[in-house]
Motif scaffolding. Structure first.
Motif, mmCIF file in Angstrom:
data_model
loop_
_atom_site.group_PDB
_atom_site.id
_atom_site.type_symbol
_atom_site.label_atom_id
_atom_site.label_comp_id
_atom_site.label_asym_id
_atom_site.label_seq_id
_atom_site.Cartn_x
_atom_site.Cartn_y
_atom_site.Cartn_z
ATOM 1 N N UNK A 67 7.755 19.680 11.288
ATOM 2 C CA UNK A 67 8.959 19.193 10.304
ATOM 3 C C UNK A 67 9.456 17.938 10.960
ATOM 4 N N UNK A 68 9.976 16.943 10.161
ATOM 5 C CA UNK A 68 10.429 15.695 10.564
ATOM 6 C C UNK A 68 11.466 15.896 11.908
ATOM 7 N N UNK A 69 11.551 15.201 12.689
ATOM 8 C CA UNK A 69 12.662 14.891 14.066
ATOM 9 C C UNK A 69 12.721 16.171 14.552
ATOM 10 N N UNK A 112 5.076 21.193 17.299
ATOM 11 C CA UNK A 112 3.889 20.582 16.925
ATOM 12 C C UNK A 112 2.628 21.780 17.113
ATOM 13 N N UNK A 113 2.103 21.915 15.861
ATOM 14 C CA UNK A 113 0.860 23.025 15.940
ATOM 15 C C UNK A 113 -0.372 22.219 16.652
#
Lengths: 405, 405
Positions: free
Chosen positions: A195-197, A204-205
């Protein structure tokens, strides 16, 4: 809107719900069909989330928005698991159509090769395709059998499925990029679903697997002959056959050959097999190769008693990276074992095999268990206790106790 | 109602329809994805009939209520054809839920055995199951290539699919019935789908096949791991692998080993391969064994031009009763041939194989054809002309002409 495949009548029966349960149980039904009784048993569970609303509600248990399990008898007696029934495990919210955008223009960058390149999905689809059947299984499948109430979905057998992937072989891409860079030791996949921000270290996957995995890995855009649904990682997913689900990175936009493992949370501390009470860290093993495993899918325990006489016991077995060689079944909780027969075609070493054994059962109670072997290793009897309840392949917990009348 | 698997966005694009066609064609898209352009090309066709409303409308061409074809590129790059995309050919109206009734109580009688018996579906499901991948193909597949406008759906390549069947082996049932009666020469299946008050000679769906077919035949209640939908013959269908679709009797309620062929119209005069202008009769061959056949599924001809350079040509090939051994591809209409590679797992001799060949193509027009071999026989170049346009396996008509720019 599309009509469902199954009929209005059976749908009405399902909605009639609990009125039907007693009747079926009394009739001693042990059919593999997903019945109203079964669905009714789960009807107080959560509803399917919007991004998976097309799943077969009669075939799944919705633990949460990020954990949807296939019921024991719904993993597919046709070897492959229908995607309507396939489990869902999401670490991050499923990407939306808006976030994915034009699929043809989706990009994948390849790093850690002699000539790093970026491909669009459209370009990948013009390459020679490959098709592979493989078991997809969550690292935590079987968590529900542990006694210490480990955190996470309480999966029993159904955080697993066997599906057919179509895409392009990673080896073909490596060739097009001039071969591997020197010194690389891991294959690291990165998803675009953060998701953003957010802080990449936390959200991070990204997963690393040993380098050699790339020889069998593919980048898939289809599952069971259909475009990958968003919830399963559209438009492109890394498939690392024989490795636990989390390594099969969804919404893949980077594939890197790296000299060390990714340092994000999902690699460094999550998915680590640690003693109970201990937090994950890179000092502990991560969830990589799947071990040999099997379970009985029929008869099931919650459908009333089975008629005495010949009873067919069936299930699935797989060997991770090794082809499953043998399955034994016991109806007395593991005291005596008989060799089961494999059923149907062999879809390759990464797929599961279906097995069956015909038993002659007198009235009584039977603890039915199965034990598979692959590459010279057999399933252990017991689980290995660990904090997050990963990697359970002990045969004892996976059995069912049935009543024969 | 369930949401469809594919997203609202792509659905909206589909509905936007023809506006998208020109754009895609100009971009030279040859992707295997079922695009809006393709769907738009078919949008003036008939709507899906109610009993097949759950089919993927973007993947099929609705010739009529009794003939629904899979578009060339939608037969499934995952080897198996998704049932949402699978063709439909009905000689009789699809049975309704009301007519089928309680599926567990559906009966199958077995005759022409030492001890004739009647089984309920519930009893069959308690027997040892079997699973088999097989090609299902209408006898008239390819009719649309004939020049004489034969009566019936004008199928091109898509009255065929490869699916996974689950059920019980006919050999197991024969054993339970004490073996075959003496003197039997045919396996005769009868459907329960004859509308009320009709003359059985005209309206009973009954087909006979040579006795030996029973050794491979199964009675299936699942297709691709899901309950058989009504339109595909719920709740029980005879599967005669390697034999044309019509012999795979839907809604099966009688299986008889007989000394002679059934005398109903569907056996005696329909499905007979006769000279043009001649009516069917038992003097002519019936549609039994499928011949070796293949066709290209990608690139397709109606998606604009293909970019010059490396172009992957792929398709499917099968051998009827024999395992397909070899596929060659030509890009010049059959003057020169190159051997293609098989892709993905081998699902057994009754399934089809996917093949691919990477060609290096300069700008120009190419007639791409494929030619398969099985059991020492290769596909012929030309069709054999016959009144009802059955059994077409000539390679020439099945090719595609593509533009490379």
């Amino acid at each position: 809107m599309k009509q469902t495949r199954q009929t209005n009548i059976s749908r009405r029966n399902f909605l009639a719900g609990s009125a039907t349960v007693a009747g079926l149980a009394a009739a001693g039904s042990v059919l593999p069909t997903i019945t109203a009784a079964n669905a009714a048993a789960h009807e107080k569970k959560n509803a399917l989330p919007d991004f998976a609303a097309w799943k077969n509600e009669q075939a799944v248990i919705v633990h949460s928005r990020s954990g949807i399990e296939t019921i024991r008898e719904a993993i597919g007696s046709g070897i492959l698991t229908p995607i309507d029934n396939l489990y869902v495990r999401n670490n991050l919210p499923t990407m939306t159509d808006e976030a994915i955008g034009d699929k043809d223009k989706w990009t994948l960058s390849i790093e850690g090769v002699k000539n790093p390149k970026t491909f669009t999905l459209k370009q990948l689809k013009l390459m020679s395709p490959t098709t592979m059947a493989a078991v997809l299984q969550c690292s935590g499948n079987g968590r529900g059998f542990f006694a210490h109430k480990a955190s996470g979905s309480q999966w029993k057998t159904g955080a697993a499925g066997c599906v057919m992937w179509t895409g392009v072989a990673v080896t073909d891409l490596v060739k097009m990029c001039g071969g591997l860079a020197s010194g690389v030791k891991f294959l690291t996949g990165t998803g675009a679903d953060m998701p953003k921000d957010q802080d990449p270290q936390k959200a991070l996957l990204e997963r690393s697997v040993p380098l050699n995995v790339y020889k069998d890995a593919i980048l898939a855009w289809e599952i069971n002959g259909e475009d990958l649904p968003n919830v399963h990682g559209a438009p492109l997913r890394l498939v690392t056959p024989g490795y636990y689900g989390v390594n099969n990175v969804k919404h893949l936009n980077k594939l890197a050959f790296t000299t060390s493992e990714s340092q994000v949370r999902f690699m460094k501390s999550s998915y680590r097999v640690t003693p109970i009470g201990t937090k994950g860290s890179s000092d502990y093993p991560t969830c990589w190769e799947m071990d040999v495993k099997s379970w009985v899918t029929l008869p099931v325990a919650d459908k009333g008693s089975v008629a005495a006489g010949k009873v067919t016991i069936s299930g699935v077995a797989f060997g991770g990276l090794k082809e499953v060689s043998n399955v034994e079944v016991s109806v007395d909780g593991g005291k005596n074992w008989k060799k089961a027969q494999f059923i149907g075609p062999n879809l390759g070493k990464f797929a599961w095999r279906q097995f069956a054994l015909e038993a002659d059962l007198k009235p009584g109670s039977y603890n039915v268990v199965s034990r598979a072997s692959a590459g010279g290793k057999s399933q252990p009897e017991l689980r290995i206790e660990n904090e997050r309840a990963y990697l359970h392949n002990g045969w004892k917990d996976h059995g069912v106790t049935i009543q024969v009348a």
